[in-house]
Write a protein that holds these residues in place. Structure first.
Motif, PDB file in Angstrom:
ATOM      1  N   VAL A  41       0.851  -1.178   0.000  1.00 28.93           N
ATOM      2  CA  VAL A  41       0.000   0.000   0.000  1.00 28.93           C
ATOM      3  C   VAL A  41       0.891   1.234   0.000  1.00 28.93           C
ATOM      4  N   GLY A  42       0.709   2.097  -0.972  1.00 25.67           N
ATOM      5  CA  GLY A  42       1.429   3.369  -1.013  1.00 25.67           C
ATOM      6  C   GLY A  42       0.625   4.449  -0.319  1.00 25.67           C
ATOM      7  N   VAL A  43       1.297   5.338   0.388  1.00 22.50           N
ATOM      8  CA  VAL A  43       0.626   6.349   1.216  1.00 22.50           C
ATOM      9  C   VAL A  43       0.845   7.740   0.633  1.00 22.50           C
ATOM     10  N   ILE A  44      -0.245   8.495   0.561  1.00 22.82           N
ATOM     11  CA  ILE A  44      -0.189   9.914   0.197  1.00 22.82           C
ATOM     12  C   ILE A  44      -0.939  10.699   1.265  1.00 22.82           C
ATOM     13  N   ASN A  45      -0.263  11.623   1.907  1.00 23.91           N
ATOM     14  CA  ASN A  45      -0.884  12.482   2.920  1.00 23.91           C
ATOM     15  C   ASN A  45      -1.136  13.856   2.317  1.00 23.91           C
ATOM     16  N   LEU A  46      -2.389  14.275   2.354  1.00 16.79           N
ATOM     17  CA  LEU A  46      -2.799  15.552   1.785  1.00 16.79           C
ATOM     18  C   LEU A  46      -2.844  16.651   2.835  1.00 16.79           C
ATOM     19  N   SER A  47      -2.417  16.316   4.053  1.00 15.10           N
ATOM     20  CA  SER A  47      -2.341  17.303   5.133  1.00 15.10           C
ATOM     21  C   SER A  47      -0.909  17.796   5.269  1.00 15.10           C
ATOM     22  N   PRO A  48      -0.703  19.107   5.435  1.00 11.13           N
ATOM     23  CA  PRO A  48       0.669  19.619   5.611  1.00 11.13           C
ATOM     24  C   PRO A  48       1.268  19.262   6.960  1.00 11.13           C
ATOM     25  N   ASP A  49       0.448  18.722   7.877  1.00 14.92           N
ATOM     26  CA  ASP A  49       0.920  18.446   9.237  1.00 14.92           C
ATOM     27  C   ASP A  49       1.512  17.048   9.401  1.00 14.92           C
ATOM     28  N   ALA A  63       0.175  14.916  -6.000  1.00 10.80           N
ATOM     29  CA  ALA A  63      -0.445  13.662  -5.573  1.00 10.80           C
ATOM     30  C   ALA A  63      -0.478  12.651  -6.709  1.00 10.80           C
ATOM     31  N   VAL A  64      -0.828  13.085  -7.904  1.00  6.17           N
ATOM     32  CA  VAL A  64      -0.886  12.178  -9.054  1.00  6.17           C
ATOM     33  C   VAL A  64       0.507  11.654  -9.386  1.00  6.17           C
ATOM     34  N   ALA A  65       1.506  12.556  -9.354  1.00  4.20           N
ATOM     35  CA  ALA A  65       2.871  12.132  -9.664  1.00  4.20           C
ATOM     36  C   ALA A  65       3.369  11.109  -8.648  1.00  4.20           C
ATOM     37  N   GLN A  69       4.325   7.076  -9.234  1.00  3.42           N
ATOM     38  CA  GLN A  69       5.613   6.521  -8.839  1.00  3.42           C
ATOM     39  C   GLN A  69       5.427   5.335  -7.894  1.00  3.42           C
ATOM     40  N   LEU A  70       4.493   5.457  -6.956  1.00  5.28           N
ATOM     41  CA  LEU A  70       4.225   4.358  -6.025  1.00  5.28           C
ATOM     42  C   LEU A  70       3.760   3.105  -6.773  1.00  5.28           C
ATOM     43  N   CYS A  71       2.881   3.279  -7.750  1.00  6.52           N
ATOM     44  CA  CYS A  71       2.411   2.132  -8.530  1.00  6.52           C
ATOM     45  C   CYS A  71       3.552   1.530  -9.336  1.00  6.52           C
ATOM     46  N   ALA A  72       4.411   2.385  -9.889  1.00  6.05           N
ATOM     47  CA  ALA A  72       5.567   1.874 -10.630  1.00  6.05           C
ATOM     48  C   ALA A  72       6.502   1.094  -9.724  1.00  6.05           C
ATOM     49  N   ASP A  73       6.547   1.466  -8.435  1.00  3.59           N
ATOM     50  CA  ASP A  73       7.395   0.776  -7.459  1.00  3.59           C
ATOM     51  C   ASP A  73       6.744  -0.474  -6.886  1.00  3.59           C
ATOM     52  N   GLY A  74       5.496  -0.778  -7.301  1.00  3.59           N
ATOM     53  CA  GLY A  74       4.863  -2.024  -6.878  1.00  3.59           C
ATOM     54  C   GLY A  74       3.664  -1.892  -5.967  1.00  3.59           C
ATOM     55  N   ALA A  75       3.200  -0.677  -5.715  1.00  4.47           N
ATOM     56  CA  ALA A  75       2.030  -0.511  -4.845  1.00  4.47           C
ATOM     57  C   ALA A  75       0.785  -1.064  -5.525  1.00  4.47           C
ATOM     58  N   ASP A  76      -0.007  -1.821  -4.773  1.00  2.00           N
ATOM     59  CA  ASP A  76      -1.265  -2.368  -5.281  1.00  2.00           C
ATOM     60  C   ASP A  76      -2.448  -1.478  -4.964  1.00  2.00           C
ATOM     61  N   LEU A  77      -2.274  -0.606  -3.994  1.00  2.00           N
ATOM     62  CA  LEU A  77      -3.363   0.230  -3.492  1.00  2.00           C
ATOM     63  C   LEU A  77      -2.756   1.546  -3.027  1.00  2.00           C
ATOM     64  N   ARG A 111      -7.109   7.032 -13.705  1.00  2.78           N
ATOM     65  CA  ARG A 111      -5.883   6.357 -14.157  1.00  2.78           C
ATOM     66  C   ARG A 111      -5.897   4.866 -13.833  1.00  2.78           C
ATOM     67  N   GLY A 112      -7.042   4.348 -13.388  1.00  4.11           N
ATOM     68  CA  GLY A 112      -7.196   2.913 -13.157  1.00  4.11           C
ATOM     69  C   GLY A 112      -6.579   2.401 -11.879  1.00  4.11           C
ATOM     70  N   MET A 113      -6.303   3.279 -10.902  1.00  2.00           N
ATOM     71  CA  MET A 113      -5.680   2.850  -9.649  1.00  2.00           C
ATOM     72  C   MET A 113      -6.738   2.461  -8.619  1.00  2.00           C
ATOM     73  N   LEU A 114      -6.375   1.558  -7.723  1.00  2.00           N
ATOM     74  CA  LEU A 114      -7.215   1.234  -6.577  1.00  2.00           C
ATOM     75  C   LEU A 114      -6.906   2.220  -5.458  1.00  2.00           C
TER      76      LEU A 114
END
Length: 538
Positions: A41-49, A63-65, A69-77, A111-114
């Motif tokens: 699972v790749g993590v994206i935090n949209l909070s500056p804190d 966030a999209v970029a 990158q996370l999906c390219a590195d093997g993230a499934d979700l 973009r077809g991501m889970l």
């Protein structure tokens, strides 16, 4: 200190839990086979804190970029968070969370991501589900039942988090117990039962190691607790749900410039409690360990699939097989609440069961059902084709759609499931049985102006049974038909004359089932075992 002596003692006391499979399920149309592989699972935090600074994305483009990158590195979700869980972080209300989350959810789904969305607000989770989110990462119990209903409505999975508070932002001091995994198990046992009562079974269990409590600021105490939990989290497997682990950073130990090294270290511990081969559930009737006998070899379970197993005769068959120690796959179509309650009943009694939803009138659903089973085991010992559909419509009023649907459910489904499960049956240890459920009149050709496709389908099932019996007997697989007469819960009023003086009971059918499953019936194949009390003999 974590050393081999500690691990040896853990395995000595709890090693049996390693052999317990967890449920598999689909997320966003993709089957996740948790018994054969692990997912990232790749993590994206949209909070500056957020303290996890590498994950912070403050614009949609960032966030999209990062997601790509996370999906390219093997993230499934991809897991999205709009509010930091740090005690000093600013609170984000419903509208603030939606403003941050919705554009990213929509962009990633395009973009077809889970996508997983973390929140404790039902309003946020509902809006994200409408935008296409596939998983709710639920960080609080305050409105959990409302969230469970939303998850069922939108067919999303839910990450259940261990939180000592109404939400992750409303915790104080962490309350330790002598055996924290036992306490966490009790917590999740209650929570998954509440979810199951509302029809939700697509759940992950998160021990909650990434949350902040006032008395867990001391790094030694916190890391020791995290280490202990990772080593023991496989003990949650008997609950039947996959584990969702967040990897700590432990900067006080690994230092600020090396804290990324903490993730692979903790991931080794998280993965140590997983067997990469198909595990086997514990038999409900495993012999007890005699005093002083040491470890006995594990009793290999026998798997059975029962179609239409949530209600009526199918439910009685499932309960009967569970009492005999079978590991049950319970198929259902619309009776989700009944199926999950039956599954919970069997697990509470020490057995193993997995409820699987499928509209078996559809070819792809039949294929997906067997894929789910094959994700848990390579062997199937018993197939019970119980599904049938009686449509009391006269022949002149039948539509083509009704005809095709009724014949499919009463005959085609059994043919296709035998075809799909045959590799699993052939791989299983004997005895191996296919048992079809017929009808008391399916052994003869007569005029049928009412429910015509039902009767033709059951007649065809009789022919199919005999045909497969002849083909599979050389492989040691028997195929037989049980044809009940009028049962106590049959559709319609009882006949005026029943030779036995009563309708048939489920126990009458179960007695026939017992015989055909027994080794005494090894030579019996292609038969139609009539269980009608001499009623409807023509």
């Amino acid at each position: 200190m974590l050393d081999y002596r500690v691990l040896r003692e853990v395995l000595r006391r709890y090693g049996e839990a390693l052999e317990t499979p967890v449920r598999t399920f689909s997320i966003g149309g993709r089957l996740f086979d948790f018994n054969r592989r692990r997912y990232l699972v790749g993590v994206i935090n949209l909070s500056p804190d957020s303290w996890y600074r590498e994950s912070i994305c403050l614009t949609l483009a960032e966030a999209v970029a990062r997601a790509e990158q996370l999906c390219a590195d093997g993230a499934d979700l991809i897991d999205l968070g709009a509010e930091s869980t740090l005690p000093e972080a600013r609170r984000a209300d419903v509208q603030q969370q939606l403003d941050r989350l919705l554009p990213v959810v929509e962009a990633l789904k395009a973009r077809g991501m889970l996508v997983s969305v973390e929140s404790y607000y039902p309003e946020v989770l509902a809006a994200c589900a409408q935008a296409g989110a596939d998983v709710f990462n639920l960080t609080g119990l305050r409105d959990c039942e409302e969230v469970f209903k939303l998850a069922v409505q939108y067919d999303v999975a839910v990450v259940l988090c261990y939180v000592q508070g109404e939400t992750v932002r409303e915790v104080s001091e962490f309350q330790f117990s002598e055996d924290m995994i036992a306490a966490i198990t009790d917590y999740f046992r209650d929570l998954t039962a509440r979810a199951a009562r509302l029809g939700l079974t697509k759940c992950f269990l998160d021990p909650g190691l990434g949350f902040y409590y006032a008395n867990l600021q001391d790094s030694r105490q916190r890391v020791n607790y995290q280490l202990h939990t990772f080593v023991h989290c496989f003990r949650l497997h008997p609950l039947g749900y996959p584990i969702f682990n967040i990897l700590p950073h432990a900067p006080e130990i690994f230092r600020e410039d090396e804290r990324r090294a903490a993730e692979p270290f903790f991931s080794v511990l998280a993965l140590a409690g997983w067997h990469p081969r198909p595990p086997h559930p514990r038999s409900a009737h495993r012999p007890p360990h005699p005093s002083g006998a040491g470890s006995l070899p594990a009793v290999k379970p026998r798997y059975a699939l029962v179609t239409a197993g949530a209600r009526g005769l199918g439910r009685a068959i499932v309960q009967h097989l569970a009492r005999q120690g079978y590991a049950l796959f319970i198929h259902y179509y619309t009776s989700q609440q009944a199926a999950t309650a039956l599954e919970a009943e069997i697990r509470a009694a020490g057995g193993w069961a997995c409820s699987l939803q499928a509209d078996l009138s559809r070819r792809e659903a039949r294929e997906r059902l067997v894929q789910h089973i094959a994700a848990v085991t390579r062997e199937l010992h018993v197939l019970v084709n119980n599904l049938g559909w009686y449509l009391p419509v006269r022949l002149p009023e039948l539509t083509v759609e009704q005809w095709e649907y009724a014949f499919t459910l009463n005959c085609t489904v059994a043919f296709h499931l035998i075809q799909l499960t045959l590799p699993l049956l052939e791989a299983a240890a004997p005895p191996r049985r296919i048992i079809n459920l017929g009808d008391s009149a399916c052994d003869r050709i007569t005029a049928r102006s009412m429910a015509t496709p039902y009767h033709i389908g059951k007649l065809g099932l009789h022919v199919l049974t005999r045909s497969y019996a002849q083909l599979l007997m050389p492989k040691g697989i028997t195929v037989n038909l049980i044809s009940p007469g009028f049962l106590e819960h049959s559709v319609g009023p009882p006949p005026q004359h029943l030779p036995a003086g009563r309708p048939g009971h489920y126990r009458d059918v179960l007695a026939a089932l017992d015989y055909l499953l027994s080794e005494a019936a090894d030579y019996v194949s292609g038969t139609n075992l009539l269980v009608s009390g001499a009623w409807n003999l023509g």
